[in-house]
Design a protein around this motif. Structure first.
Motif, PDB file in Angstrom:
ATOM      1  N   MET A 132       0.955  -1.210  -0.050  1.00 29.71           N
ATOM      2  CA  MET A 132      -0.238  -0.035   0.029  1.00 29.71           C
ATOM      3  C   MET A 132       0.877   1.260   0.018  1.00 29.71           C
ATOM      4  N   GLN A 133       1.858   1.366   0.611  1.00 29.42           N
ATOM      5  CA  GLN A 133       2.730   2.283   0.849  1.00 29.42           C
ATOM      6  C   GLN A 133       3.363   2.600  -0.476  1.00 29.42           C
ATOM      7  N   TYR A 134       3.703   1.584  -1.345  1.00 29.55           N
ATOM      8  CA  TYR A 134       4.180   1.743  -2.615  1.00 29.55           C
ATOM      9  C   TYR A 134       3.184   1.637  -3.886  1.00 29.55           C
ATOM     10  N   GLU A 135       1.880   2.124  -3.402  1.00 34.01           N
ATOM     11  CA  GLU A 135       0.704   2.191  -4.584  1.00 34.01           C
ATOM     12  C   GLU A 135       0.362   1.052  -5.258  1.00 34.01           C
ATOM     13  N   LEU A 136       0.841  -0.354  -4.903  1.00 31.00           N
ATOM     14  CA  LEU A 136       0.348  -1.313  -5.717  1.00 31.00           C
ATOM     15  C   LEU A 136      -1.098  -1.719  -5.506  1.00 31.00           C
ATOM     16  N   ASN A 137      -1.705  -2.335  -6.670  1.00 27.97           N
ATOM     17  CA  ASN A 137      -3.200  -2.260  -6.486  1.00 27.97           C
ATOM     18  C   ASN A 137      -3.485  -3.672  -5.597  1.00 27.97           C
ATOM     19  N   ILE A 138      -4.678  -3.743  -4.922  1.00 29.83           N
ATOM     20  CA  ILE A 138      -5.013  -4.865  -4.081  1.00 29.83           C
ATOM     21  C   ILE A 138      -6.344  -5.529  -4.523  1.00 29.83           C
TER      22      ILE A 138
ATOM     23  N   ASN B 249      -1.730  11.759   3.791  1.00 23.25           N
ATOM     24  CA  ASN B 249      -1.804  12.773   2.612  1.00 23.25           C
ATOM     25  C   ASN B 249      -2.048  12.289   1.214  1.00 23.25           C
ATOM     26  N   GLN B 250      -2.896  11.369   1.287  1.00 25.75           N
ATOM     27  CA  GLN B 250      -3.335  10.916  -0.057  1.00 25.75           C
ATOM     28  C   GLN B 250      -4.859  10.923   0.057  1.00 25.75           C
ATOM     29  N   ARG B 251      -5.396  11.331  -1.173  1.00 25.58           N
ATOM     30  CA  ARG B 251      -6.828  11.441  -1.309  1.00 25.58           C
ATOM     31  C   ARG B 251      -7.532  10.222  -1.678  1.00 25.58           C
TER      32      ARG B 251
ATOM     33  N   GLN C 123     -11.809  13.554  -9.886  1.00 29.36           N
ATOM     34  CA  GLN C 123     -11.646  14.068  -8.748  1.00 29.36           C
ATOM     35  C   GLN C 123     -10.109  14.113  -8.164  1.00 29.36           C
ATOM     36  N   ARG C 124      -9.438  13.673  -9.021  1.00 34.90           N
ATOM     37  CA  ARG C 124      -7.968  13.677  -8.530  1.00 34.90           C
ATOM     38  C   ARG C 124      -7.718  12.965  -7.320  1.00 34.90           C
ATOM     39  N   PRO C 125      -7.990  11.567  -7.408  1.00 36.98           N
ATOM     40  CA  PRO C 125      -7.915  10.734  -6.114  1.00 36.98           C
ATOM     41  C   PRO C 125      -6.406   9.946  -6.363  1.00 36.98           C
ATOM     42  N   ASP C 126      -5.840   9.665  -5.366  1.00 40.09           N
ATOM     43  CA  ASP C 126      -4.885   8.870  -5.150  1.00 40.09           C
ATOM     44  C   ASP C 126      -4.956   7.632  -4.931  1.00 40.09           C
ATOM     45  N   ARG C 127      -5.997   7.207  -4.354  1.00 42.33           N
ATOM     46  CA  ARG C 127      -6.389   5.812  -4.169  1.00 42.33           C
ATOM     47  C   ARG C 127      -7.854   5.763  -4.398  1.00 42.33           C
ATOM     48  N   ILE C 128      -8.417   4.533  -5.154  1.00 44.31           N
ATOM     49  CA  ILE C 128      -9.747   4.481  -5.289  1.00 44.31           C
ATOM     50  C   ILE C 128     -10.328   3.125  -4.751  1.00 44.31           C
ATOM     51  N   ILE C 129     -11.159   3.309  -3.966  1.00 48.43           N
ATOM     52  CA  ILE C 129     -11.594   2.097  -3.251  1.00 48.43           C
ATOM     53  C   ILE C 129     -12.878   1.688  -3.716  1.00 48.43           C
TER      54      ILE C 129
ATOM     55  N   HIS D 237      -3.723   4.852 -10.934  1.00 54.43           N
ATOM     56  CA  HIS D 237      -4.322   5.240  -9.569  1.00 54.43           C
ATOM     57  C   HIS D 237      -4.307   3.824  -8.843  1.00 54.43           C
ATOM     58  N   SER D 238      -3.917   3.792  -7.571  1.00 49.04           N
ATOM     59  CA  SER D 238      -3.843   2.571  -6.777  1.00 49.04           C
ATOM     60  C   SER D 238      -5.371   2.072  -6.492  1.00 49.04           C
ATOM     61  N   VAL D 239      -5.809   0.869  -6.985  1.00 47.92           N
ATOM     62  CA  VAL D 239      -7.189   0.738  -6.616  1.00 47.92           C
ATOM     63  C   VAL D 239      -6.984  -0.475  -5.533  1.00 47.92           C
TER      64      VAL D 239
END
Ligand SMILES: Nc1ncnc2c1ncn2[C@@H]1O[C@H](COP(=O)(O)OP(=O)(O)OP(=O)(O)O)[C@@H](O)[C@H]1O
Ligand SMILES: [Mg+2]
Length: 334
Positions: free
Chosen positions: A217-223, A247-249, A295-301, A322-324
């Motif tokens: 998650m730290q390195y923005e992999l998708n899960i 600090n991530q949206r 919406q300029r997300p950093d993470r999409i869940i 984006h990381s999803v």
């Protein structure tokens, strides 16, 4: 809880005080009076604040009437009568008694002929001694649940996915789509949510695996979390979310709100909406996914990826950098 010789499943016995026909007549009368002089606005019952105010008001009114009609009634019986009255008038009747038990994970109504089943935290599936009165009553409750969640369940749209006012997830289906009768399924969410330490303590997952997930998650992999129905996918996704840096949206997209992020995160929760009777106003998972990209997300869940279309957009989102994070219904990781 009892086990009867020869039964395949154990029974969860709920003792609802039995009252005679005289008391029932009194209760019906009380209902009429209480409704008449409080002039409840049915449409406003969707508002949790109004509902709470109404509950209080009913409690006071019916308590006064009971004191007048039955001056010798002891405090305990009086409170029981009022509780029954409130459940019948403003709640989901007998279902409310089950909803009050923290040991239950799932409460299911299959039709009015079979007993209500429950999934107990410790004992698994159990039958109860509680029945719905009729198919109409089930549909009626499904309607109440739907309206309170701003949705509807009708012959034309016989499938419902929503949340109760308490936050529990509710599903309902109508006959003949569900062949044996109208159904209601309620997933009671835990009042105190799972945490990472809970999962380590109950041996769901080891610290080493969690450390790996944290790194990912730290390195923005998708899960993608996959598993069978009710295997704990959503809970697992939820406990991992605090690993996201503050600090991530974050944008979450769900059909019904289940995900809960810690307050310190920068978070926009979004939920889908069914179209109304004219087929208008619907907002799908796909709409939200496409929209969230702007919406300029950093993470999409994505709470749950269910259709091929959802999956396609999800992979598209991954491609755009984006990381999803999402859950899939699947038996194996393959
Ligand atoms: N690690 C665990 N240990 C014990 N109980 C758990 C664990 N994870 C989840 N549960 C419980 O199992 C039930 C189902 O969990 P959850 O909703 O996360 O499953 P799911 O796979 O997302 O289900 P669905 O397929 O219906 O979306 C919940 O009541 C939850 O509290
Ligand atoms: Mg889930």
């Amino acid at each position: 809880m009892i086990y009867k010789e020869g039964d395949f499943v154990r029974t969860y016995l709920l003792e609802i005080p039995d009252y005679g026909s005289g008391t029932k007549a009194l209760l019906d009368n009380l209902k009429r009076i209480a409704i008449l002089d409080s002039n409840v606005k049915a449409e406003r019952l969707l508002d949790p604040k109004y509902l709470t105010a109404m509950r209080l008001q009913f409690r006071e009114r019916s308590s006064k009437i009971l004191e007048k009609e039955l001056p010798h009634l002891d405090e305990e019986s009086k409170n029981t009568l009022i509780a029954i009255l409130l459940h019948e008038m403003l709640g989901l009747g007998k279902l409310d008694f089950l909803l009050a038990d923290d040991n239950l994970e799932e409460i299911v109504v299959n039709n009015h002929k079979d007993p209500i089943w429950i999934y107990h935290k410790e004992f698994g599936w159990l039958i109860t001694n509680i029945f719905m009165d009729s198919e109409e009553q089930i549909q009626n409750y499904a309607n109440i649940i739907a309206r309170r969640g701003g949705k509807q369940i009708t012959v034309l749209s016989p499938l419902l996915d929503t949340r109760l006012v308490t936050g529990d997830r509710a599903n309902a289906t109508l006959f003949p789509i569900s062949g044996k009768g109208n159904t209601i399924t309620i997933r009671r969410f835990r009042r105190d949510p799972w945490t990472i330490t809970d999962f380590v303590k109950n041996h769901t997952v080891g610290a080493d695996v969690l450390a790996l997930i944290w790194m990912c998650m730290q390195y923005e992999l998708n899960i993608i979390i996959s598993g069978g129905t009710a295997s704990g996918k959503t809970s697992f996704l939820n406990i991992c979310l605090p690993f996201i840096q503050p600090n991530q949206r974050v944008i979450t997209i769900e059909d019904t709100r289940e995900l809960l992020l810690p307050d310190f995160l920068h978070w926009v929760p979004m939920t889908t909406r069914e179209p109304n009777a004219e087929g208008k106003g619907g907002v799908s998972m796909l709409d939200l996914l496409v929209n969230s990209l702007r919406q300029r997300p950093d993470r999409i869940i994505v709470g749950e990826t269910r259709s091929q279309k959802d999956a396609e957009v999800m992979f598209e989102a991954m491609h755009t950098g984006h990381s999803v994070y999402t859950t899939f219904h699947a038996n194996t990781a393959e």
